[in-house]
Design an enzyme around this catalytic site. Structure first.
Site, PDB file in Angstrom:
ATOM      1  N   SER A 137       0.861  -1.182   0.000  1.00  0.00           N
ATOM      2  CA  SER A 137       0.000   0.000   0.000  1.00  0.00           C
ATOM      3  C   SER A 137       0.894   1.227   0.000  1.00  0.00           C
ATOM      4  O   SER A 137       2.050   1.166   0.451  1.00  0.00           O
ATOM      5  CB  SER A 137      -0.892   0.012   1.247  1.00  0.00           C
ATOM      6  OG  SER A 137      -1.535   1.267   1.391  1.00  0.00           O
ATOM      7  N   TYR A 150      -2.666  -0.679  10.846  1.00  0.00           N
ATOM      8  CA  TYR A 150      -2.576  -1.038   9.431  1.00  0.00           C
ATOM      9  C   TYR A 150      -1.271  -0.524   8.820  1.00  0.00           C
ATOM     10  O   TYR A 150      -0.571  -1.253   8.116  1.00  0.00           O
ATOM     11  CB  TYR A 150      -3.775  -0.476   8.668  1.00  0.00           C
ATOM     12  CG  TYR A 150      -3.732  -0.761   7.185  1.00  0.00           C
ATOM     13  CD1 TYR A 150      -3.870  -2.056   6.702  1.00  0.00           C
ATOM     14  CD2 TYR A 150      -3.565   0.270   6.265  1.00  0.00           C
ATOM     15  CE1 TYR A 150      -3.826  -2.327   5.341  1.00  0.00           C
ATOM     16  CE2 TYR A 150      -3.524   0.014   4.902  1.00  0.00           C
ATOM     17  CZ  TYR A 150      -3.656  -1.283   4.445  1.00  0.00           C
ATOM     18  OH  TYR A 150      -3.608  -1.539   3.089  1.00  0.00           O
TER      19      TYR A 150
END
Length: 235
Positions: A137, A150
């Protein structure tokens, strides 16, 4: 360009979103796809569309991962490509994250990548070739509010892949990392197709094309890292 015809590719998190798009695109390019996820119904449907192999598995379970690798090699004789796509996330203030949530996110995002690489790298070394593609990501390169857990998992996954890249390059093995921005998927309990996401989010197919791009690079070319953003997304 590298030809993907008859290349054997394991794709994790394949039942929906990015993983499904990657599986379908690789199959269209002639690859033999081994789709991995926990959802058996969606996997079976995907295997029918890709004419490939579907293996239900928990990417954080060592025995499950070993079985996927063993079954793929038994069925096809070898594996050429690993796409580590499985991922989960939640976004809360640090103090509102339970320890179980930390474990869940790190199990899927980091341990899953570790286990598949652990069991496939010896196979790749033996055949002196292989390509690992990690889909992380853009938050592996930045921090943001409510992203403590996260984001930490994606930084860890990125470090794992970056270090592995240096370890395996002398053995003829490539490691590429793709950093997508926002993607219109089921991620974090959202549902794809929201009109508000049309201009701000990537599509799963965009990420799949990025995977294809790095896999089809000429043999002497290594695409180490590839960042993806929609034109409207700030970074």
């Amino acid at each position: 360009m590298n030809d993907l015809t008859d290349k054997v590719a394991i794709v994790t998190g394949a039942s929906r979103g990015i993983g499904r798009a990657v599986s379908l695109l690789l199959a269209m390019q002639g690859a033999k796809v081994v789709s991995v996820a926990r959802s058996t119904d969606e996997l079976d449907e995907l295997a029918h569309k890709t004419n490939g192999l579907a293996i239900p598995a928990d990417v954080a379970d060592e025995a499950d991962v070993q079985n996927v690798v063993d079954e793929a090699i038994r069925h096809y004789g070898h594996v050429d490509i690993l796409v580590c796509n499985a991922g989960v996330g939640s976004f809360n203030l640090l103090e509102n994250n339970a320890a179980d949530e930390w474990n869940r996110i790190f199990d899927v995002n980091v341990k899953g990548t570790f286990l598949f690489c652990k069991f496939l790298v010896p196979h790749f070394k033996a055949q002196k070739s292989g390509h690992i593609v990690g889909i992380t990501s853009d938050v592996a390169r930045r921090t943001f509010e409510h992203g403590t857990v996260y984001g930490a998992s994606k930084f860890a996954q990125d470090a794992l892949l970056g270090s592995l890249r240096k370890e395996v390059r002398p053995h003829g093995i490539k490691v590429s990392t793709i950093y997508p921005g926002l993607v219109d998927t089921y991620f974090n309990e959202s549902k794809p197709g929201n009109p508000d996401s049309e201009k701000t989010h990537l599509k799963p197919a965009d990420v799949a094309q990025a995977v294809r791009y790095v896999l089809e690079a000429p043999a002497h070319v290594v695409v180490d890292e590839l960042m993806l953003h929609p034109l409207t997304q700030e970074w």
